[in-house]
Design an enzyme around this catalytic site. Structure first.
Site, PDB file in Angstrom:
ATOM      1  N   ASP A  90      -7.011  -0.938  -2.539  1.00  9.62           N
ATOM      2  CA  ASP A  90      -7.729  -0.941  -1.266  1.00  9.62           C
ATOM      3  C   ASP A  90      -7.153  -1.957  -0.301  1.00  9.62           C
ATOM      4  OD1 ASP A  90      -9.373   1.042  -2.155  1.00  9.62           O
ATOM      5  OD2 ASP A  90     -11.022  -0.283  -2.710  1.00  9.62           O
ATOM      6  N   GLU A  91      -6.868  -3.152  -0.820  1.00  9.71           N
ATOM      7  CA  GLU A  91      -6.304  -4.213   0.021  1.00  9.71           C
ATOM      8  C   GLU A  91      -4.959  -3.798   0.587  1.00  9.71           C
ATOM      9  OE1 GLU A  91      -4.750  -8.828  -0.482  1.00  9.71           O
ATOM     10  OE2 GLU A  91      -5.865  -7.858  -2.085  1.00  9.71           O
ATOM     11  N   ARG A  92      -4.112  -3.179  -0.233  1.00  9.40           N
ATOM     12  CA  ARG A  92      -2.785  -2.800   0.227  1.00  9.40           C
ATOM     13  C   ARG A  92      -2.817  -1.643   1.212  1.00  9.40           C
ATOM     14  NH1 ARG A  92       0.879  -3.506  -5.296  1.00  9.40           N
ATOM     15  NH2 ARG A  92       0.826  -5.797  -5.264  1.00  9.40           N
TER      16      ARG A  92
END
Length: 200
Positions: A90-92
């Site tokens: 999700d962060e990437r």
């Protein structure tokens, strides 16, 4: 002997991604393992000097022939890399969607600063008063230097927050541009004066 960077120097345990088999695929030879940091063979370096967050010690941890029981493996053996990547997805995805837009915006801002610089220089060559243009250009350039280096520092992740990173050095050094030869507030006062908007 291996090493990793620990974000909490005072921690008693660490979750470490390590090779646990000889599978030819890098995706299948790693496992997540809980390691007690008081075990023999574990050594910590001096705290890494960072720009801030000094209340959270960060250090490199060295492992020299450290033995860990198999029961300390998290989940299935050989699936540690996949577990780690699942955590990052999700962060990437957010980063992928915004980095190229940010770079495009910064490049556009840079071209705007270059344009006002060229206009001011051409006016100065012809003998015109460039006080207003020079003040606008300095204000914009100083602020853009801050925004650009801050954005690039963000792209580096945690490494950008370390003292010796070249981006963090630019972030520190270029901050002076909004202060030296007249702070931003002085430039704004000059601009307001030329616009006739200063309070009487």
């Amino acid at each position: 002997m291996g090493s990793c960077v620990c974000c909490c120097l005072k921690a008693d345990w660490a979750c470490v991604l390590v090779n646990t088999n000889k599978h030819p695929s890098l995706h299948r030879n790693k496992s997540l393992v809980c390691v007690k940091l008081s075990e023999p063979g574990i050594h910590r370096s001096k705290p890494i000097k960072k720009l801030g967050m000094h209340c959270s010690d960060t250090s490199e941890i060295f492992f020299d022939d450290v033995r860990v029981p198999v029961t300390n493996i998290i989940g299935e053996e050989g699936r540690g890399f996949m577990y780690q990547m699942m955590q990052f997805q999700d962060e990437r995805l957010v980063a992928v969607a915004t980095v190229h837009f940010t770079l495009a915006e910064l490049q556009t801002e840079l071209e705007a600063v270059r344009a006002i610089l060229y206009r001011a220089v051409l006016s100065r060559i012809t003998g015109k008063d460039v006080t207003l243009l020079a003040s606008m250009a300095k204000l914009k350039a100083g602020r853009l230097a801050r925004v650009t280096t801050d954005s690039c520092l963000q792209f580096w992740g945690g490494n950008g927050f370390t003292w010796d990173n070249p981006i963090s050095r630019l972030h520190r050094d270029l901050r002076l541009h909004s202060l030296a030869a007249g702070a931003d507030q002085v430039m704004l006062s000059i601009i307001c004066k030329h616009m006739g908007t200063l309070p009487k």
